[in-house]
Enzyme design. Sequence first.
Site, mmCIF file in Angstrom:
data_model
loop_
_atom_site.group_PDB
_atom_site.id
_atom_site.type_symbol
_atom_site.label_atom_id
_atom_site.label_comp_id
_atom_site.label_asym_id
_atom_site.label_seq_id
_atom_site.Cartn_x
_atom_site.Cartn_y
_atom_site.Cartn_z
ATOM 1 C CG ASP A 34 -2.161 -0.791 1.066
ATOM 2 O OD1 ASP A 34 -2.469 -1.154 -0.078
ATOM 3 O OD2 ASP A 34 -2.823 -1.072 2.074
ATOM 4 C CE LYS A 56 -8.195 0.601 -2.914
ATOM 5 N NZ LYS A 56 -7.284 -0.397 -2.312
ATOM 6 C CG MET A 169 -8.456 7.009 5.902
ATOM 7 S SD MET A 169 -9.177 5.653 4.944
ATOM 8 C CE MET A 169 -10.222 4.879 6.202
#
Length: 490
Positions: A34, A56, A169
Amino acid sequence: MGRVALVGAGPGDPELLTLRGLRLVRAADVVVTDALVDRRVLAEVRPAVAVHDVGKRAGAPFSQAAINELLIDLARGHELVVRLKGGDPFLFGRGGEELEALLAAGVAVEVVPGVPSATAAADLVGVPLTHRGVADGFCVITGHRHGDASLDYDWRALVASGLTLVVLMGAASRATIAKELMGAGAPGETPVAVVTRASWIDEEVRWTSLAALGSVPVASPSTIIIGGVVDPRRRWRPSLPLGGLRIVVTRPRAVADALAVRLRDLGAVVVASPAIEIGPPSDGGAALAAALSHIEDYDWLVLTSQNAVDRVVGGIGDLRRLGGVRIAAIGPATARALERVHLTADLIPGTWVGEGLVEVFGPGPGSVLIARARQARDVVPRGLEAKGWRVDVVEAYETRTAAASVPPELVESADLVVFTAPSTVEGFATQYPGLVPRAAAAIGPVTEEALVRRGWPVALTATHYDADGLVEVIREAREAGRLVPRSEAP
């Protein structure tokens, strides 16, 4: 069909990996990572192993379906596929989705827990998520829902629970979160800690309030901690001798560990950024082999580094051939390398540079073999020749500039860059053209001269020219207030 290990990489610092996770990373045949996995963790991957970055990122998303398919395909061709996920695989890491896809495809799977970023960020800045009389538990929520769905939590229930609230997040939605919580009855003065890139070299923490959270600049990835447990007086890093310092070490990776470990143990955040790498001699070792074929004919063998010891000892074979040869070592680190192979240096200068060895070396005649790096100063051979010795110099290894392994912005954020040889100075300059360290530490005067020639600020120079000397001078400068972390600068 191979197997896939879903490994929690923790918050960033490789020392916060589990032992099982580290063992699997080092054994992997292929790695899928990641974006939030620290480069220091990826440095543990074997050099020849392919690393697939499926992070991502904004503007360049890698779909979850594509990641699932990639893992299945890799498992068909590799014995061990390691899927590295920041924090813990099952805490907002979509590890559950990957597990389901792999099992459905008939792939064997192992899940290795990781230190969750939610708890790690709090621990690292001294925020106990639970604290007697303040919070009996905590709740972790996401500030970014799948498909950008609204944050329709039961805000009143969250406020009424009295639990510490941890938001992952949530950098982009922090103003909304603060508004909803205050609208549900949370006081505006509720303390908040925002920890950005916890345990990375550029970690930042901001202490604020719920009312001010929306106006505080926050970058991703950040962990937002809300509740009465937040109190900057519990910060523990300043209690350590080097607490708060961000240090880059430029030694070759093979020899940097001892220095990095000592600095970390004293509280510094350390990043290994090798400026050079050690390779075989440019002639393939022909000159060294020729000299070692008649090592018994020399009166002295001079070794200038641990790397020279390794190369020479490996080429001699039966060490009894050194029975009539005296050995000189420049510095205690070289002497300790000799001791590891049951050899004792007959001469170690009090000053651990070439000039020091020449000064204490007796007069000739006789013959001396010097095994050293391809690029090295001629102080020793010229000085011994002037004393009447016949000197043969052979290349034992070659130092060359390593590929940069740390982004320049992380190097720029460091409080101190440590250089252990002139070659590390030149390698660093090649890796990061135009980048000037905020402050530099030199292992000795020869390295200091290389820094001065470039006009770089030399904050510290060790008086004992080894790793222990560097640690000592860094610690003294920190205690005296001459080395201040950027986070504490006025």
